[in-house]
Design a protein around this motif. Sequence first.
Motif, mmCIF file in Angstrom:
data_model
loop_
_atom_site.group_PDB
_atom_site.id
_atom_site.type_symbol
_atom_site.label_atom_id
_atom_site.label_comp_id
_atom_site.label_asym_id
_atom_site.label_seq_id
_atom_site.Cartn_x
_atom_site.Cartn_y
_atom_site.Cartn_z
ATOM 1 N N VAL A 189 -0.076 -9.579 50.390
ATOM 2 C CA VAL A 189 0.732 -10.295 49.036
ATOM 3 C C VAL A 189 1.476 -9.208 48.531
ATOM 4 O O VAL A 189 2.739 -9.315 48.299
ATOM 5 C CB VAL A 189 -0.052 -11.150 48.236
ATOM 6 N N GLU A 190 0.979 -8.019 48.433
ATOM 7 C CA GLU A 190 1.633 -6.857 47.636
ATOM 8 C C GLU A 190 2.574 -6.398 48.589
ATOM 9 O O GLU A 190 3.824 -6.276 48.122
ATOM 10 C CB GLU A 190 0.763 -5.847 47.252
ATOM 11 N N ALA A 191 2.498 -6.129 49.822
ATOM 12 C CA ALA A 191 3.582 -5.680 50.531
ATOM 13 C C ALA A 191 4.596 -6.593 50.905
ATOM 14 O O ALA A 191 5.857 -6.344 50.694
ATOM 15 C CB ALA A 191 2.988 -5.309 52.182
ATOM 16 N N ARG A 195 5.056 -4.057 57.023
ATOM 17 C CA ARG A 195 3.793 -3.319 56.577
ATOM 18 C C ARG A 195 2.642 -4.711 56.395
ATOM 19 O O ARG A 195 1.551 -4.375 56.641
ATOM 20 C CB ARG A 195 3.994 -2.696 55.081
ATOM 21 N N ALA A 196 3.473 -5.697 55.930
ATOM 22 C CA ALA A 196 2.486 -6.734 55.470
ATOM 23 C C ALA A 196 1.841 -7.253 57.012
ATOM 24 O O ALA A 196 0.757 -7.756 57.185
ATOM 25 C CB ALA A 196 3.139 -8.049 54.859
ATOM 26 N N ARG A 197 2.805 -7.503 57.890
ATOM 27 C CA ARG A 197 2.438 -7.754 59.308
ATOM 28 C C ARG A 197 1.338 -6.918 60.016
ATOM 29 O O ARG A 197 0.541 -7.244 60.565
ATOM 30 C CB ARG A 197 3.508 -7.864 60.167
ATOM 31 N N LEU A 245 -4.200 -22.094 33.027
ATOM 32 C CA LEU A 245 -3.266 -22.083 34.344
ATOM 33 C C LEU A 245 -2.014 -22.698 34.216
ATOM 34 O O LEU A 245 -1.830 -23.892 33.481
ATOM 35 C CB LEU A 245 -4.099 -22.595 35.553
ATOM 36 N N ASP A 246 -1.010 -22.148 34.638
ATOM 37 C CA ASP A 246 0.273 -22.759 34.726
ATOM 38 C C ASP A 246 0.918 -22.651 35.894
ATOM 39 O O ASP A 246 0.609 -21.928 36.881
ATOM 40 C CB ASP A 246 1.227 -22.424 33.497
ATOM 41 N N GLU A 247 2.407 -22.978 36.006
ATOM 42 C CA GLU A 247 3.029 -23.219 37.259
ATOM 43 C C GLU A 247 3.526 -21.659 37.609
ATOM 44 O O GLU A 247 3.973 -21.661 38.998
ATOM 45 C CB GLU A 247 4.497 -23.843 36.968
ATOM 46 N N THR A 248 3.409 -20.800 36.919
ATOM 47 C CA THR A 248 3.655 -19.379 37.419
ATOM 48 C C THR A 248 2.699 -18.313 38.055
ATOM 49 O O THR A 248 2.742 -17.513 38.444
ATOM 50 C CB THR A 248 4.189 -18.545 35.954
ATOM 51 N N ALA A 249 1.453 -19.289 38.032
ATOM 52 C CA ALA A 249 0.348 -18.411 39.035
ATOM 53 C C ALA A 249 0.778 -18.145 40.264
ATOM 54 O O ALA A 249 1.430 -18.788 41.035
ATOM 55 C CB ALA A 249 -0.792 -19.419 39.020
ATOM 56 N N LYS A 250 0.458 -16.912 40.447
ATOM 57 C CA LYS A 250 0.621 -16.160 41.811
ATOM 58 C C LYS A 250 -0.416 -15.044 42.078
ATOM 59 O O LYS A 250 -1.244 -14.632 41.428
ATOM 60 C CB LYS A 250 2.008 -15.586 41.996
ATOM 61 N N GLY A 251 -0.255 -14.468 43.334
ATOM 62 C CA GLY A 251 -1.153 -13.711 43.831
ATOM 63 C C GLY A 251 -2.358 -14.092 44.650
ATOM 64 O O GLY A 251 -2.184 -14.879 45.452
#
Length: 305
Positions: free
Chosen positions: A224-226, A234-236, A2-8
């Motif tokens: 997260v993808e939208a 779309r996310a909303r 795990l590092d500082e770039t983790a996302k999703g």
Amino acid sequence: MLDETAKGVFTIAVTPFKPNGDVDWESVDRMVDFYIEAGATGLTILGMMGEAGKLTAEESVGIVKRVVARSSVPIVVGVSAPGFAAMKALSDAAMDIGAAGVMVAPPSSLKTDGQILTYYHNTAEVLGDAPFVLQDFPLVTNVVVPTSVILQVVEDCPTCVMLKHEDWPGLDKISALRAASDKGARRISILCGNGGLYLLEEMLRGADGAMTGFAYPEMMAQVVEAHGAGDTDRARDIFDAYMPMVRYEAQPGLGLAIRKYTLAQRGVIAHDTVRKPGGMLSAATKSEVNALAARQADKLKELGL
């Protein structure tokens, strides 16, 4: 690692139990597959909603082994404990098994900023090279961790690579942390909890995604993808379709039981058992969950999901 770039979306996994309270290992396998198919970019196990405090040390290690062996995404293991010896033992075991990192919440005994800072200095020392997540959840821990303290931990402890943000209200904290990074502070990953209640707003403030366990994890992945595609509307729309269920699952004291009931209804786990002591759902509550699920399905059809 795990590092500082983790996302999703690092989905917080439940711990499946049989009606007699034993760990349901077959459901563990099915659950891991489900979360990944639903869009999880990582999994977090043995968290507060994973009933970690109700497991034996042997069960905890067994679950880590089972999930790591089954998973194709990074695994974060909750290792919070009253003392550092137990924390280190589980962290060392988890990292040896193949976990990507560990998560640590502050104990409720911490009352001052200095005590919090010292605690995480000690945590970093005890965990050694293991990257760790600072869990900021004052509604449960009763420990308020100011932005300034988080920034100091990040500066002093290179192995602190992620904040699990669950302060409430806490949107301004995300903004403050990102503003500090813009001015030169080390930028770490921020993933957010609270059942996804504020997910889109958190993303708009600079969070990198979610680390929570809503029973419809595909919602978080789709939002997260939208957002990542720049389609906020779309996310909303996606979030709004799930919002009644997000709100209902967020009930204090019943949230985990509702989540497990929903996952059982979806065929993810075989039983909705919450290991004792734990809440049980009344027939009326189950009926309400079913009604919300049916209405949600209709809304999703309208969105083509």
